[in-house]
Design a protein around this motif. Sequence first.
Motif, short mmCIF file in Angstrom:
data_model
loop_
_atom_site.label_atom_id
_atom_site.label_comp_id
_atom_site.label_asym_id
_atom_site.label_seq_id
_atom_site.Cartn_x
_atom_site.Cartn_y
_atom_site.Cartn_z
N LYS A 1 0.91 -1.23 0.04
CA LYS A 1 -0.01 0.06 -0.10
C LYS A 1 0.96 1.28 0.02
N PHE A 2 1.96 1.43 0.92
CA PHE A 2 2.70 2.24 0.76
C PHE A 2 3.49 2.66 -0.36
N PHE A 3 3.90 1.55 -1.16
CA PHE A 3 4.66 1.94 -2.30
C PHE A 3 3.58 2.13 -3.46
N GLY A 4 2.60 1.70 -3.33
CA GLY A 4 1.52 2.14 -4.49
C GLY A 4 0.83 3.38 -4.14
N ASP A 5 0.80 3.97 -2.87
CA ASP A 5 0.20 5.28 -2.55
C ASP A 5 1.65 6.32 -3.13
N HIS A 6 2.87 5.85 -2.94
CA HIS A 6 4.20 6.49 -3.01
C HIS A 6 4.91 5.95 -4.30
N ILE A 7 4.43 5.85 -5.56
CA ILE A 7 5.11 5.05 -6.40
C ILE A 7 6.26 5.82 -6.74
N TRP A 8 6.28 6.77 -6.51
CA TRP A 8 7.95 7.55 -6.99
C TRP A 8 8.84 7.34 -6.17
N VAL A 9 8.60 6.99 -4.89
CA VAL A 9 9.91 6.60 -3.97
C VAL A 9 10.34 5.10 -4.50
N ASP A 10 9.16 4.36 -5.08
CA ASP A 10 9.88 2.76 -5.58
C ASP A 10 10.08 3.03 -6.89
N ASN A 11 9.87 4.06 -7.64
CA ASN A 11 10.40 4.05 -9.14
C ASN A 11 11.74 4.58 -9.21
N TYR A 12 11.95 5.63 -8.03
CA TYR A 12 13.36 6.13 -7.88
C TYR A 12 14.31 5.45 -6.88
N ARG A 13 13.85 4.24 -6.47
CA ARG A 13 14.49 3.70 -5.35
C ARG A 13 16.08 3.71 -5.32
N PHE A 14 16.80 3.84 -6.50
CA PHE A 14 18.37 3.80 -6.46
C PHE A 14 18.67 5.16 -5.96
N ILE A 15 17.74 6.43 -5.60
CA ILE A 15 18.25 7.54 -5.15
C ILE A 15 17.31 7.59 -3.80
N THR A 16 16.14 7.49 -3.73
CA THR A 16 15.29 7.39 -2.40
C THR A 16 15.56 6.55 -1.47
N LEU A 17 15.98 5.34 -1.75
CA LEU A 17 16.28 4.28 -0.90
C LEU A 17 17.80 3.84 -1.20
N LEU A 18 18.35 4.42 -1.87
CA LEU A 18 20.03 3.75 -2.07
C LEU A 18 20.00 2.50 -2.28
N SER A 19 18.91 2.00 -3.23
CA SER A 19 18.76 0.50 -3.52
C SER A 19 19.04 0.32 -4.95
N ALA A 20 19.87 -0.73 -5.33
CA ALA A 20 20.16 -1.17 -6.76
C ALA A 20 19.02 -2.53 -7.08
N SER A 21 18.15 -2.70 -6.37
CA SER A 21 17.26 -3.80 -6.50
C SER A 21 16.77 -3.59 -8.08
N LYS A 22 16.55 -4.67 -8.89
CA LYS A 22 15.98 -4.58 -10.15
C LYS A 22 14.39 -4.57 -9.91
N HIS A 23 13.83 -5.17 -9.01
CA HIS A 23 12.42 -5.29 -8.83
C HIS A 23 12.06 -4.03 -7.71
N LEU A 24 10.65 -3.67 -8.16
CA LEU A 24 10.14 -2.59 -7.47
C LEU A 24 9.80 -3.29 -5.91
N TYR A 25 9.69 -2.47 -4.81
CA TYR A 25 9.17 -3.12 -3.53
C TYR A 25 7.75 -3.41 -3.58
N ARG A 26 6.74 -2.79 -4.24
CA ARG A 26 5.40 -3.16 -4.49
C ARG A 26 5.38 -4.49 -4.97
N GLU A 27 6.08 -4.58 -6.15
CA GLU A 27 6.19 -5.94 -6.70
C GLU A 27 6.70 -6.99 -5.77
#
Length: 158
Positions: A86-112
């Motif tokens: 729900k959080f990542f669905g409501d704040h899709i920009w955080v998930d889409n730009y996770r390489f900056i917002t979360l410093l994450s190199a994950s290939k998959h979105l956190y909602r996914e």
Amino acid sequence: MSQKIIPTDRSIAWISLIPQLILMGIIFGIFYMLKVKEPFIFVGFTYLLLSFGLKKVFLKNHTRGITLTKEGKNVEAIASFEQSAKFFGDHIWVDNYRFITLLSASKHLYREMALVNISYCYMALNNKEKAKDYYMKTLQEYPDNEMAKLGLSILNSK
């Protein structure tokens, strides 16, 4: 004693490392301009502090869900993963730009990942219909998700 195997996918989007390296360069520049001795050490600490801090704030439900899944507390894990989705669905920009917002190199979105994890938990609870529903929901939103495809094929083969 049998060991429980939990499927994981740690795919990395290598291109996402470039903005993180740029961020480290900016941090280095700041410490260099401040004439800090041994700026590389401070860059490392600052980057780690940012990385852990951002993940602690934004991924608390996701991390809690993973911990609960490992403990076999799948009902509680489902609730945590639903909050994460729900959080990542409501704040899709955080998930889409996770390489900056979360410093994450994950290939998959956190909602996914949250949706697939919910499916896995339902499978562990032997609720195949709910598991199938969540795998289908994952594939509707993320048609290339290999874990959801595999989960569905396992469910359909039984």
